[in-house]
Enzyme design. Structure first.
Site: not given
Ligand SMILES: [Mg+2]
Length: 412
Positions: A29, A128
């Protein structure tokens, strides 16, 4: 007895596709993505409370926070918050206009770096992505090393920091990437689950938002350890089938394999149903409806199938899953229906009483559109199911036994 259903807790049925072999999954992420890019573009913003959002918000009070820097987060600003509230909480925040073109380019660069690893990959958003490291990492040590290399390459090529979670299942990997933000790497293994979930807020579980957390709080659940330390049957008793989902999630029994988009492994529906052993007719009718809705999905998604599965859960949570296969692919409703009924019928009069019924098709094959439409229209509407003839017919197709464990597979 009021049980909560999947809808109530927004639980995703797909989540049970857990192949028994242990896998190493990674979730990456990008940290405070948009704000991080804006700070890169304008270094003067470094160390300041930056909000990416509607720049006129101070005048018109409109808009929501797209993302913000950590300096703004300490004031309680977060993505999705109304700009008006964000500016109340952090009056000195610097509002910057979003620049999607730039974000898209940097996101693509990162995805290309990861694509070069040539492992199963699934992008889950602009910032992500999931990777299945199992083909290239024998153990978590190698995975940690690889994670460090990935982070370094992203810094070198795109000048952005990312956080990474490495774990046996996709959901745990996502919990991991959020665990030590920003610029973190978190390993979650089956042995560390208890410590990871200790005192962890329920909202750290993907899919549990404020509303769901409120409902769980009413049932006495505030932190993940409270779920972790309860038995599966307790959780099902308190939360219905969602209880099973939460149990599987915190014990690393949810989906652990990335299935390329579009490659559906099965079509299945299951529903909580309180069935009385004395009233088989009613259970048959309910199962028939479940069969119909699952069959519709099979046809709508243009699949044919070789394997039918029926699932029944009794009071006391014993669960039976039975499958049978035929040698050739078919969409013949009558054939599939009688296979399903042959599987379920012997269990409908079980003294324990029914709590859940499920039906599914697997061993799927995509069908060409023309054939689909032709079959659909030629399909004759089924006559009423006759229990006696079912019992007589029960022996015919080849039966493949599967272990008791329920499997509500769907593609990820
Ligand atoms: Mg993020």
């Amino acid at each position: 007895m009021s049980n909560f259903s999947y809808e109530e807790f927004n639980v995703d049925e797909e989540e049970y596709d857990n192949e028994n072999e242990s896998r190493i999954n990674l979730h990456l992420d990008i940290d405070y993505f948009f704000a991080q890019v804006e700070i890169l573009k304008n270094p003067e913003l470094k160390g300041k409370p930056v909000i990416v959002g509607h720049t006129e918000a101070r005048k018109d009070g409109r808009g929501v926070v797209l993302t913000c820097s950590y300096e703004a987060r300490v004031f309680g600003v977060h993505s999705g918050l109304a700009m008006k509230i964000a500016l109340d909480r952090c009056p000195d925040a610097i509002i910057v206009k979003s620049d999607y073109q730039e974000y898209k380019e940097r996101s693509n660069k990162i995805m290309n770096i990861l694509r070069n690893l040539e492992v199963p990959m699934r992008q889950a958003g602009i910032d992500e992505v999931y990777l299945d490291l199992t083909p290239i990492c024998d153990d978590y040590q190698q995975a940690v090393k690889l994670a460090a290399d990935i982070k370094q390459e992203i810094i070198d090529e795109v000048q952005l920091t990312v956080s990474i979670g490495i774990a046996p299942t996709l959901k745990l990997a996502k919990i991991g990437s959020d665990y030590n933000k920003p610029d973190g790497v978190t390993i979650i293994t089956h042995n560390t689950l208890e410590s990871i979930f200790d005192k962890l807020a329920l909202t750290k579980i993907p899919g549990i938002g404020k509303k769901t957390a409120e409902r769980l709080k009413k049932k006495g659940f505030v932190t993940c350890d409270q779920i972790f330390h309860r038995s599966k049957s307790d959780l099902i008793n308190l939360l219905g089938s969602s209880g099973e989902y939460f149990y599987r999630l915190v014990h690393g029994e949810t989906t652990n394999r990335i299935v390329p988009r579009g490659e559906r492994k099965s079509v299945s529906h299951s529903r909580t149903f309180v069935g009385d052993p004395g009233d088989i007719e009613r259970s048959m009718e309910y199962f028939d409806k479940l069969f119909d809705s699952t069959y519709e999905t099979l046809i709508k998604e243009e699949f044919s199938t070789k394997t039918v599965t029926a699932t029944v859960r009794f009071n006391g949570f014993d669960t039976i899953t039975r499958s049978q296969s035929i040698p050739h692919y078919t969409t013949e409703r009558a054939t599939l229906r009688s296979m399903a009924f042959q599987l379920i019928e012997p269990h409908l009069s079980d003294e324990r009483g029914i709590r859940l019924l499920g039906v599914g098709f697997s061993n799927l094959k995509k069908r060409d559109a023309l054939q689909t439409s032709l079959d659909f229209f030629t399909e004759d509407m089924p006559e009423k199911i006759d229990i006696e003839s079912l019992r007589a017919e029960r022996t015919k197709p080849e039966v493949i036994e599967v272990e008791e464990e329920p499997s509500l597979d769907d593609y990820f």
